[in-house]
Design a protein around this motif. Structure first.
Motif, PDB file in Angstrom:
ATOM      1  N   UNK A 127       0.829  -1.203   0.000  1.00  8.55           N
ATOM      2  CA  UNK A 127       0.000   0.000   0.000  1.00  8.55           C
ATOM      3  C   UNK A 127       0.868   1.260   0.000  1.00  8.55           C
ATOM      4  N   UNK A 128       1.951   1.221   0.748  1.00  6.79           N
ATOM      5  CA  UNK A 128       2.858   2.373   0.790  1.00  6.79           C
ATOM      6  C   UNK A 128       3.478   2.621  -0.585  1.00  6.79           C
ATOM      7  N   UNK A 129       3.956   1.555  -1.232  1.00  9.17           N
ATOM      8  CA  UNK A 129       4.530   1.688  -2.574  1.00  9.17           C
ATOM      9  C   UNK A 129       3.498   2.204  -3.570  1.00  9.17           C
ATOM     10  N   UNK A 130       2.294   1.656  -3.507  1.00  8.13           N
ATOM     11  CA  UNK A 130       1.231   2.063  -4.434  1.00  8.13           C
ATOM     12  C   UNK A 130       0.932   3.550  -4.297  1.00  8.13           C
ATOM     13  N   UNK A 131       0.892   4.038  -3.060  1.00  2.00           N
ATOM     14  CA  UNK A 131       0.603   5.468  -2.880  1.00  2.00           C
ATOM     15  C   UNK A 131       1.772   6.327  -3.357  1.00  2.00           C
ATOM     16  N   UNK A 132       3.008   5.864  -3.135  1.00  2.00           N
ATOM     17  CA  UNK A 132       4.178   6.602  -3.624  1.00  2.00           C
ATOM     18  C   UNK A 132       4.214   6.657  -5.147  1.00  2.00           C
ATOM     19  N   UNK A 133       3.814   5.543  -5.775  1.00  2.00           N
ATOM     20  CA  UNK A 133       3.875   5.448  -7.237  1.00  2.00           C
ATOM     21  C   UNK A 133       2.643   6.013  -7.921  1.00  2.00           C
ATOM     22  N   UNK A 134       1.551   6.127  -7.173  1.00  2.00           N
ATOM     23  CA  UNK A 134       0.308   6.614  -7.763  1.00  2.00           C
ATOM     24  C   UNK A 134      -0.377   5.571  -8.630  1.00  2.00           C
ATOM     25  N   UNK A 141       1.014  -3.082  -8.172  1.00  2.00           N
ATOM     26  CA  UNK A 141       2.297  -3.304  -7.495  1.00  2.00           C
ATOM     27  C   UNK A 141       2.486  -4.801  -7.229  1.00  2.00           C
ATOM     28  N   UNK A 142       1.431  -5.457  -6.759  1.00  2.00           N
ATOM     29  CA  UNK A 142       1.508  -6.886  -6.459  1.00  2.00           C
ATOM     30  C   UNK A 142       1.818  -7.695  -7.717  1.00  2.00           C
TER      31      UNK A 142
END
Length: 145
Positions: free
Chosen positions: A48-55, A61-62
């Motif tokens: 979730x953190x990566x997804x929010x950083x990447x938009x 991401x998964x």
């Protein structure tokens, strides 16, 4: 029957098309690669953190992680295969060298025509022991399995 096909194609045209996924940018890929190199397994909170950083959606991401693990596995297998091929080449070259050394060091037994009866003197190789060639072949074949 024709009207049934016509109605079916109309209903498909009326449905809104899903938006195509955008390709990840260079910066996004760099971040994902760095994250993957740090840890190949993705935890939910990190996803979730990566997804929010990447938009991007967490599912994307998964999926990226899953595909990257598969590519990594293939890369490792290719690397291992190349290493095994190199080792095989070295062993075959050593085998040829040893066969030539055996043939050159014992002319009398080489004329007998039977490799099983041939005895090699390994004194030239730094070992004073004498081994029959059959034992050498058996040893090499057994170590390969």
């Amino acid at each position: 029957m024709n009207s049934h096909l016509h109605n079916q194609s109309q209903s498909q045209c009326n449905q809104p098309l899903k938006p195509r996924k955008k390709r990840l940018g260079r910066d996004q890929l760099t971040l994902l690669e760095a994250s993957f190199n740090a840890n190949q397994k993705l935890k939910a909170e990190h996803k979730t953190e990566l997804a929010s950083q990447l938009g991007v959606p967490p599912r994307q991401v998964a999926i990226w992680y899953q595909n990257r693990r598969a590519r990594h596995k293939n890369d490792v297998m290719e690397h291992d295969y190349k290493n095994i091929q190199l080792e095989l080449g070295d062993v075959l070259a050593e085998n040829i060298r040893l066969e030539r050394q055996c043939q050159g060091s014992s002319d009398e037994q080489a004329n007998s025509g039977s490799p099983a009866n041939m005895i090699c003197n390994w004194g030239d190789a730094g070992n004073d022991d004498i081994f029959p060639v059959e034992e050498l072949y058996t040893c090499m074949i057994d170590s390969g399995t």
